[in-house]
Design an enzyme around this catalytic site. Structure first.
Site, PDB file in Angstrom:
ATOM      1  N   ARG A 910       0.887  -1.496  -0.105  1.00 39.94           N
ATOM      2  CA  ARG A 910       0.009  -0.424  -0.040  1.00 39.94           C
ATOM      3  C   ARG A 910       1.088   1.476  -0.523  1.00 39.94           C
ATOM      4  O   ARG A 910       1.676   1.344   0.656  1.00 39.94           O
ATOM      5  CB  ARG A 910      -1.072   0.680   1.308  1.00 39.94           C
ATOM      6  CG  ARG A 910      -1.748   1.078   0.828  1.00 39.94           C
ATOM      7  CD  ARG A 910      -2.688   1.204   2.707  1.00 39.94           C
ATOM      8  NE  ARG A 910      -3.174  -0.383   2.829  1.00 39.94           N
ATOM      9  CZ  ARG A 910      -3.983  -0.928   3.276  1.00 39.94           C
ATOM     10  NH1 ARG A 910      -3.473  -0.047   4.905  1.00 39.94           N
ATOM     11  NH2 ARG A 910      -4.530  -1.429   3.689  1.00 39.94           N
ATOM     12  N   ARG A 979      -1.868   5.643  10.126  1.00 37.33           N
ATOM     13  CA  ARG A 979      -1.400   6.011   8.474  1.00 37.33           C
ATOM     14  C   ARG A 979      -1.921   6.950   7.616  1.00 37.33           C
ATOM     15  O   ARG A 979      -1.998   8.121   7.598  1.00 37.33           O
ATOM     16  CB  ARG A 979      -2.641   4.833   8.387  1.00 37.33           C
ATOM     17  CG  ARG A 979      -2.216   3.798   8.823  1.00 37.33           C
ATOM     18  CD  ARG A 979      -3.111   2.672   9.192  1.00 37.33           C
ATOM     19  NE  ARG A 979      -2.356   0.967   9.801  1.00 37.33           N
ATOM     20  CZ  ARG A 979      -3.575  -0.229   9.655  1.00 37.33           C
ATOM     21  NH1 ARG A 979      -4.828   0.120   8.801  1.00 37.33           N
ATOM     22  NH2 ARG A 979      -2.784  -0.931  10.447  1.00 37.33           N
ATOM     23  N   LYS A1068      -3.551   0.655  15.026  1.00 38.86           N
ATOM     24  CA  LYS A1068      -3.607   2.016  13.882  1.00 38.86           C
ATOM     25  C   LYS A1068      -4.633   3.003  14.691  1.00 38.86           C
ATOM     26  O   LYS A1068      -4.959   3.135  15.424  1.00 38.86           O
ATOM     27  CB  LYS A1068      -4.681   1.600  12.729  1.00 38.86           C
ATOM     28  CG  LYS A1068      -5.606   0.079  12.734  1.00 38.86           C
ATOM     29  CD  LYS A1068      -6.001   0.321  12.099  1.00 38.86           C
ATOM     30  CE  LYS A1068      -7.616  -0.947  11.782  1.00 38.86           C
ATOM     31  NZ  LYS A1068      -8.077  -1.991  10.804  1.00 38.86           N
ATOM     32  N   LYS A1070      -5.863   6.799  12.434  1.00 33.38           N
ATOM     33  CA  LYS A1070      -6.026   7.454  10.476  1.00 33.38           C
ATOM     34  C   LYS A1070      -6.378   8.779  10.911  1.00 33.38           C
ATOM     35  O   LYS A1070      -7.649   8.844  11.842  1.00 33.38           O
ATOM     36  CB  LYS A1070      -6.901   6.001  10.457  1.00 33.38           C
ATOM     37  CG  LYS A1070      -6.803   4.978  10.532  1.00 33.38           C
ATOM     38  CD  LYS A1070      -7.465   4.066   9.843  1.00 33.38           C
ATOM     39  CE  LYS A1070      -7.901   2.688   9.550  1.00 33.38           C
ATOM     40  NZ  LYS A1070      -8.857   1.450   8.811  1.00 33.38           N
ATOM     41  N   CYS A1293     -15.347  -4.013   0.449  1.00 31.57           N
ATOM     42  CA  CYS A1293     -13.395  -3.939   0.772  1.00 31.57           C
ATOM     43  C   CYS A1293     -13.362  -4.983  -0.040  1.00 31.57           C
ATOM     44  O   CYS A1293     -14.088  -6.045  -1.147  1.00 31.57           O
ATOM     45  CB  CYS A1293     -13.402  -5.141   2.272  1.00 31.57           C
ATOM     46  SG  CYS A1293     -14.217  -6.156   2.617  1.00 31.57           S
ATOM     47  N   CYS A1299      -7.283 -11.229   1.066  1.00 34.36           N
ATOM     48  CA  CYS A1299      -7.698 -10.662   2.174  1.00 34.36           C
ATOM     49  C   CYS A1299      -7.180 -12.734   3.013  1.00 34.36           C
ATOM     50  O   CYS A1299      -8.479 -12.864   2.787  1.00 34.36           O
ATOM     51  CB  CYS A1299      -8.827  -9.842   2.961  1.00 34.36           C
ATOM     52  SG  CYS A1299      -8.993  -9.647   4.574  1.00 34.36           S
ATOM     53  N   CYS A1338     -15.648  -9.449   6.622  1.00 40.09           N
ATOM     54  CA  CYS A1338     -14.929  -9.111   8.530  1.00 40.09           C
ATOM     55  C   CYS A1338     -15.892  -7.899   8.851  1.00 40.09           C
ATOM     56  O   CYS A1338     -16.242  -7.529   8.072  1.00 40.09           O
ATOM     57  CB  CYS A1338     -14.267 -10.105   8.113  1.00 40.09           C
ATOM     58  SG  CYS A1338     -13.191  -8.804   8.816  1.00 40.09           S
ATOM     59  N   CYS A1342     -13.507  -2.808   6.862  1.00 43.87           N
ATOM     60  CA  CYS A1342     -12.015  -2.195   6.265  1.00 43.87           C
ATOM     61  C   CYS A1342     -12.949  -0.713   4.969  1.00 43.87           C
ATOM     62  O   CYS A1342     -12.688   0.449   4.670  1.00 43.87           O
ATOM     63  CB  CYS A1342     -11.233  -2.605   5.412  1.00 43.87           C
ATOM     64  SG  CYS A1342     -10.368  -3.824   6.167  1.00 43.87           S
TER      65      CYS A1342
HETATM   66  S1  SF4 Z   1     -12.826  -5.512   6.147  1.00 46.25           S
HETATM   67 FE1  SF4 Z   1     -12.793  -7.624   6.673  1.00 46.25          FE
HETATM   68  S2  SF4 Z   1     -12.519  -9.366   5.116  1.00 46.25           S
HETATM   69 FE2  SF4 Z   1     -12.866  -6.750   4.344  1.00 46.25          FE
HETATM   70  S3  SF4 Z   1     -10.658  -6.443   3.639  1.00 46.25           S
HETATM   71 FE3  SF4 Z   1     -10.989  -5.647   5.613  1.00 46.25          FE
HETATM   72  S4  SF4 Z   1     -10.414  -7.491   6.526  1.00 46.25           S
HETATM   73 FE4  SF4 Z   1     -10.324  -8.190   4.752  1.00 46.25          FE
END
Ligand code: SF4
Length: 1434
Positions: A910, A979, A1068, A1070, A1293, A1299, A1338, A1342
């Site tokens: 990244r 970040r 982290k 942000k 995401c 991931c 998940c 993100c």
């Molecule tokens: S929200 Fe969870 S599944 Fe989606 S990119 Fe982030 S860590 Fe991975």
């Protein structure tokens, strides 16, 4: 003369006749010295002792004692000084002594000539056969001179080491070559060309031999007319031997001048066609049961047979006094109907004790080859046991040998005591007392001299000393045995040897051919090498004489030198003693090539402990190496352990080594007593695996033979053979088995008649009773373990203990159930009440940061490790700070596992792109890197920067250097630091955008880690992937990361992190900036959200500061929740970076460092209280926030389409679905953006901006280029904004396949789901009504799902929690509406709600507000109330 195609005048001594008469006779050593001195370069001479001058007369030579690792010193010199040419004058014996150092790279890559003087023993020549270096052998002084010249010519030409041996002969008078001609000759032949191909090497050397003196690689020394037999000789081609062959009348003698490379074709071509038998003769002072020269010929056996040879017989010449008799004997043997292989003619100079002779006598003929080789490298050899066959428990076994060794140690101790006493009392003569004192101190002496001096003494105390006098000599103790010792390591005594730490060696000769699969006394064969390496502190080698003779010798020498236990496993496969050499050779080759018998040497005290000498590894060994790599990396990281790898021998270090050895032993090997227990796990996330390993460790500690493995590693057909088996399984998906348990479970389900009545079992499950809150889903809780338990009981298996259930919702999580269950297990296995082992403290992220040396860890070592595509677990955490996440392709994970491959590891990289603006040059670089180093696509992230996916390990460095070459870095793009700082894209207001963009950069640079590790690891030095000028860019970078260390006390340069210290942040951090009325960055979702306050003149005068936003949660963990930022107040623009710093520092000092799930700023603020937190910030700052200024936010989606700013520049926001820039047949957007960027570079205008909603602006387009850009956009469908408002307000995401945390699809699925909703929206007239909809794989969030009006958060594959009620402007959190629903339920739930909204909404009412107003869902007004008021029917 012509040398390598060049005319060279050797300018030989012209006045041959008269000069020869006057010149003194010259020995070979003198002839060699003459050429060496004329050649120039650096000279080394080895001597047997300091006081013993060498036979060579080299000028300016470095004198080294051969026995003091002389060639290690030379290798070091070659490496560090890199001389253009070097000469080493030595002896065959010294070369043999130094064999382990000769295959160092220094000798392969530098022009070195090693002249070695032989005795009558030519075995050093064949001993070096597998080094891959050219070997020349000369006989006379004239030849010694000429071949020396060939050696220099070749070394200079091919930049390698050449070995030149010469046999002893009388001094001779001959023409010495002029020194100037030697120089000229070498200079003319020097080149930088490597000759790799063996045929080319042979041809070049053959041509040099011919040109120097018309020599042939294989010289016919005696001739006969139509000979039928030939002798192929590696030895002294003396006149008497030649005469004897000539006298035979029907044979010829072929002497070897060029031994390496060898050309079987040329050997055969040198034979007259009449020759039908070939007698291979090697001159050696040792009896030979094995002929390396014969193997050389057999390596190309087809040629021998094609040539029509009827016999190839090997013979060894010992000390031959009568060559006529010797020749008659060898030829007689060859001509006999059944010739004897490896016949020895002439006495061999045996220097061995009765034990060695006895061992040789007992050994099978083939196997005794190894004992002979042991003897070859060691004249102090003692074999402690009677080497014999399969019997365990008699004088042949290693325990007997070990006992003999201990007895010897005791005797030596007694001798030392007696001698000390005698020395103290001065009972002997002064000279003897001095000698004895020296022996006491140095451990070495001339034992024969001491013994004879003792015998001459009168004092009676001599009698006891003389009785033990054999111990004056330091002997080399070996235990020799067969592979039968590999079947039960405990009973065979192998374990005693390995664990003793004594300086004792073991040779295990394995004669089982690969296909054999036998058991001895019910035991399966163990891999002794793996066992010993895992135990630690033991030298281990795996050798095969028929594969590499040299490697066997190296292993023996290294084992001898190793201070501690050594095991050499030697392979010699044969079915019966009558197997011929060719059969053994072929069997060995098969085993070595397939990896069944890898050749390696492992010396734990070396910096590079493992050396693989063959090309294939079996899986177990590779696993060991992977693990060992990790241990090594860990050790390197820990300075205390690191020292153990070099020199330190402190007790502390030894204790740590022992602890490591014990741990490895406990983890990796079967217990040697107690009943067996197999602990099988099925685990996706690693928890069940970790628990299974813990059970395994505890079982070992209680004396059980514990094995821990994945469930799927037990074949269903082997299950009934288990005695005790414990399963530990977690719960995946909708109550499914984790991936590594599915196969066994499917097997069990599909079995009809499995009989498990002999098996005892139990099962422990890990689950969360609240994970499926709906009543109808409750049965998913711990379903796999319940199903497994029932199935095993069904097939008749007996219970060790009842089913154990671990529930995350219990007070101590799964431990509550586990603690009860495990006691029942120990009870059931009969080991209750016994102490287990202390569990190691888990390594936390804080430990990793602290021990990382400012984010270095072992990243450099990990990048160099080619044995795996992965990096160590610790480095996986540390590389995040460098902007890198390790991932693997989850789409192919199962298949690769089934194929026995490691996961397809790759990395996500990244960029830190503060402000989100990319120049066209930077875009083109990212485009290039995505193609050359990534997976061909570019990802615009939810933090408005670029991500590369699919970067494999060896591409990491070039990728990062490439980015830096375009003034982009990756430092702090991830990790527990501040970040990337992002800001609104703001296409309509250039002036304001410039200010917030600048502010983003200032804040980012201000909070950037100061470690120099980033530069050191990724940027320093040159790299093969660099393009011209690349490094100059980052070296001269103004705004880049500081790369100079700080001058600290004592004038030392060190890394200093003034803000972060050495622990960095708890989690982290942000920061974003938005400009009302836009909220395209989700200002409430971040640790710090800055709302720009802009005056009438478009000047950003300051910011309202929000703190404590954060998205990540854990399913069903009510202590985790998403949170919207709390208002701190207003701060003027010039101080905003300081205010941000102070907020960050309060979090640094107050954040939870014990629980990462509770470590984000949002929890710190809630724990402290908003006001208390604000006060703390103001105290750190020394200033106060002002009251927040008014602002109004109206949207948090992007403004798609064209916009023109106040300066007249045009901007277009492209819809890039979920930020994935790629080329598809329908949407070739990547190619389009590339062409636009190229056009911008060519015409010198334009930029790009990235948005936090993962879209992409083509920016700063002047009027003059507008049409052309529009044309390109049209061509590549970049101008399409004709999407439904739902699609344009959607964001996902990455999730699968890269991931590692994804539980469900996201980026690949959201577009599909939106398509399925669009029809209904059209029908309800909602196509143009904007709804924010987000999906993540998940709950880490993100894509910031918790602030969307509609959110889907992955729960299991295909199942999502549905959340409703978020604020359209991103100002309010949503709430769970339905748990774990699949697509049909999602559609069935959403469509009616959208319809209702269409029909019942108020004017301008957004969907999120609507569902709250009509009571579908309760609002979430603060993060900590996120879990309250969830509908019962959810
Ligand atoms: S929200 Fe969870 S599944 Fe989606 S990119 Fe982030 S860590 Fe991975």
């Amino acid at each position: 003369m012509i040398i390598l195609g060049k005319e060279i005048d050797l300018n030989l001594f012209k006045e041959a006749g008269s000069a020869l008469n006057k010149a003194p006779a010259v020995s070979q050593a003198e002839a060699v010295s003459h050429v060496a001195n004329a050649a120039g370069g650096v000279n080394f001479t080895t001597q047997t002792a300091k006081a013993v001058e060498s036979a060579f007369a080299l000028t300016d030579t470095h004198k080294l004692v051969g026995a003091n690792d002389a060639f290690a010193v030379i290798a070091d010199y070659l490496t560090t000084e890199q001389p253009a040419l070097a000469t080493v004058a030595t002896t065959g014996a010294a070369l043999l002594q130094n064999l382990p150092f000769l295959n160092q790279t220094a000798f392969k890559n530098r022009s070195v000539v090693i002249h070695a003087q032989l005795t009558a023993d030519f075995s050093p020549v064949t001993s070096l056969r597998d080094l891959g270096l050219p070997i020349l052998v000369s006989q006379t002084a004239q030849e010694a001179q000429d071949l020396a010249l060939v050696a220099y010519a070749y070394a200079a030409h091919a930049q390698t080491t050449v070995l030149h041996f010469f046999a002893p002969s009388e001094a001779q008078k001959f023409n010495l070559i002029d020194s100037a001609a030697v120089q000229k000759f070498i200079q003319a032949t020097a080149s930088s060309e490597k000759i790799i191909d063996e045929d080319a090497q042979f041809d070049t050397l053959a041509s040099l031999l011919h040109n120097v003196g018309k020599y042939k690689p294989y010289e016919t020394v005696s001739t006969a007319k139509n000979p039928t037999d030939a002798i192929f000789l590696l030895g002294e081609a003396s006149e008497s031997l030649s005469k004897a062959v000539h006298a035979d009348g029907s044979s010829i003698l072929l002497s070897i001048r060029l031994y390496r490379p060898i050309s079987v074709a040329q050997v055969l071509a040198s034979l007259p066609l009449s020759v039908k038998t070939l007698t291979v003769v090697e001159q050696s002072s040792h009896t030979q049961q094995f002929s390396p020269l014969l193997l050389d010929l057999f390596a190309d056996s087809a040629k021998l047979f094609d040539r029509g040879l009827t016999k190839v017989v090997s013979t060894n010449f010992g000390v031959v006094s009568d060559h006529a008799v010797a020749v008659a004997t060898v030829l007689g043997n060859t001509r006999a109907e059944k010739p004897i292989q490896n016949l020895t003619v002439g006495a061999a100079e045996q220097v061995c004790g009765a034990d060695v002779a006895a061992a040789q006598a007992q050994a099978q003929t083939l196997e005794s080859a190894y004992i002979t080789m042991l003897q070859q490298v060691n004249d102090r050899l003692t074999i402690l046991n009677a080497q014999s066959s399969d019997s365990i428990g008699d004088a042949a076994n290693p325990e007997f040998g070990y006992g003999a060794f201990l007895n010897g140690e005791e005797q030596k101790k007694s001798l030392v005591g007696l001698v000390q006493e005698a020395v103290r009392a001065s009972v002997f003569s002064a000279s003897l007392t001095k000698r004895l004192s020296e022996w006491l101190v140095q451990g070495k002496t001339d034992s024969a001299a001491i013994i004879s001096a003792l015998e001459a003494e009168a004092d009676e105390s001599k009698t006891a000393i003389l009785a033990l006098s054999s111990h004056f000599t330091e002997s080399s103790s070996w235990i020799v045995g067969s592979d039968s010792w590999s079947y039960d390591l405990g009973s065979s005594g192998v374990h005693h040897l390995v664990s003793s730490g004594k300086n004792l060696n073991m040779l295990i000769i394995d004669s089982e051919p690969q296909a054999t699969d036998r058991k001895v006394n019910g035991f399966r064969k163990k891999d002794v090498g793996l066992y010993a390496m895992n135990f630690g502190g033991c030298y281990v080698a795996s050798v095969a004489v028929y594969a590499s003779y040299t490697q066997v010798l190296q292993a023996f020498i290294e084992a001898e030198k190793f201070e501690g236990p050594s095991i050499v496993m030697a392979y010699l496969p044969y079915h019966s003693e009558s197997d011929d050499t060719l059969a053994v050779l072929q069997e060995t080759k098969r085993a070595v090539d397939s990896g069944y018998w890898p050749l390696y040497r492992y010396s734990p005290n070396e910096t590079e402990p493992f050396k693989l000498d063959s090309s294939s590894l079996k899986k177990e060994l590779k696993d060991f190496l992977d693990r060992e790599n990790k241990l090594t990396l860990l050790a390197l990281k820990n300075p205390v352990l690191a020292r153990t790898l070099v020199a330190s021998q402190t007790n502390d270090v030894k204790e740590k080594q022992e602890a490591k050895a014990k741990e490895a032993y406990a983890q990796l090997l079967e217990g040697l007593s107690g009943p067996p227990v197999t602990v099988a796990f099925a685990s996706d996330g690693g928890n069940a695996e970790g628990l299974a390993k813990r059970i395994g460790r505890q079982a070992l500690g209680r004396g059980l033979k514990a094995t821990v493995l994945a469930m799927d590693d037990i074949p269903i057909e082997d299950l009934s053979a288990e005695e005790n088996v414990i399963f530990v399984t977690s719960t995946a998906g909708q109550g499914e088995f984790p991936q590594n348990g599915k196969t066994l479970w499917d097997g069990l389900k599909g079995s009809l008649d499995l009989d498990l009545t002999g098996v005892n079992f139990s099962v422990f499950g890990l689950g969360d009773s609240q994970y499926w809150p709906r009543k109808e889903d409750a049965h998913y809780y711990n379903k796999p373990c319940k199903d497994l338990f029932a199935k095993l009981a069904f097939f008749g298996a007996g219970e060790i203990a009842p089913l154990g259930l671990g529930d995350d919702q219990d007070a101590d999580g799964y431990s509550t159930g586990y603690n009860v269950w495990i006691e029942q297990i120990w009870e059931g296995l009969g080991v209750a009440g016994l102490a287990g082992v202390e569990e190691p403290k888990p390594l936390t992220n804080e430990d990793m940061k602290l021990g990382s040396d400012y984010l270095r860890g072992t990243i450099v070592e990990g990048l160099q490790d080619q044995s795996t595509g992965a990096i160590s677990a610790v480095d996986q955490q540390l590389t995040k700070f460098h902007g890198i996440y390790m991932q693997d392709d989850r789409d192919v994970r199962d298949q690769r596992k089934a194929d026995g491959l490691e996961p397809a590891y790759s990395f996500m990289v990244r960029v830190r792109l503060a402000g989100g603006v990319s120049t066209p040059q930077q875009y083109l670089k990212m485009d290039e890197l995505s193609n050359t180093r990534g997976n061909g696509t570019l990802k615009v992230t939810t933090r408005a920067t670029f991500q590369l996916h699919g970067v494999v390990k060896h591409d990491l460095k070039p990728a990062i250097r490439g980015m830096n070459a375009a003034l982009m870095d990756t430092l702090a793009a991830c990790g527990d630091v501040n970040r990337n700082v992002m800001c609104s894209a703001l296409p309509g207001n250039r002036k304001v955008h410039s200010q917030i963009n600048e502010a983003s950069k200032i804040i980012s640079e201000h909070l950037l880690p100061q470690t120099t590790a980033y530069h050191e690891i990724w940027l320093e030095g040159a790299d093969a992937g660099d393009k011209p000028g690349d490094s100059a860019v980052w070296e001269n970078r103004v705004e880049g990361p500081t790369k100079k260390k700080t001058l600290v006390a004592g004038n030392a340069l060190a890394d200093v992190e003034p803000m972060y210290k050495n622990l960095y942040l708890p989690r982290k951090f942000k920061i974003v900036i938005t400009v009302p009325p836009f909220n395209d960055v989700d200002v409430y979702a971040h640790d710090i959200g800055l709302i720009a306050i802009v005056n009438e003149s478009d000047v950003v005068i300051g910011y309202n500061v929000l703190a404590g936003g954060g998205m990540g949660t854990t399913h069903n963990n009510k202590k985790t929740y998403p949170r919207a930022g709390s208002m701190m107040g207003y701060c003027s623009a010039d101080k905003i970076h300081i205010a941000c710093e102070k907020i960050m520092l309060v979090q640094r000092d107050n954040g939870d460092r014990t629980n990462r799930k509770h470590a984000r700023l949002k929890y710190t603020i809630d724990d402290m209280g908003v006001e208390a937190f604000k006060t703390a910030v103001e105290e750190y700052w020394g200033e106060r926030f002002e009251a927040p200024r008014e602002f109004e936010i109206k949207s948090n989606i992007d403004y798609f389409g064209w916009a023109q700013d106040e300066t007249g520049l045009h901007h277009f926001t492209c819809f890039i679905e979920n930020g994935r820039i790629e080329d598809t047949p329908e949407l070739p957007q990547k190619q389009g953006l590339k062409e636009i960027a190229e056009y911008m570079v060519e015409k010198k205008f334009g930029n790009f901006r990235l948005t936090g909603n993962q879209h992409f602006l083509i920016s700063d387009i002047t009027d003059e280029h507008l049409d052309h850009v529009k044309g390109l956009m049209k061509k590549y469908k970049l101008d399409n904004t004709n999407f439904s408002a739902l699609r344009m307000g959607s964001s996902a995401c990455v999730a699968f396949p890269t991931c590692g945390l994804a539980m469900a699809e996201s980026e690949r699925y959201l577009p599909v789901l939106v398509s399925k909703l669009e029809g209904a929206l059209e029908e309800y007239g909602l196509r143009h009504d904007s709804v924010t909809m987000r999906m993540t794989g998940c709950p880490n969030g993100c894509a910031r799902p918790w602030l969307a009006e509609v959110a889907l958060v992955g729960k299991a594959f295909g199942a999502y929690n549905l959340l409703l009620g978020g604020g359209y402007h991103g100002q309010r959190l949503n709430k769970i509406y339905r748990y774990s629903i699949k697509e049909d339920e999602i559609l069935d739930t959403l469509k009616p709600l959208f319809k209702r909204w269409a029909l019942e909404r108020h004017e301008g009412e957004h969907f999120g507000d609507f569902v709250i107003r009509v009571g579908v869902i309760k609002p979430t007004l603060e993060g900590k109330y996120f879990h309250d008021d969830i509908p019962e029917e959810a």
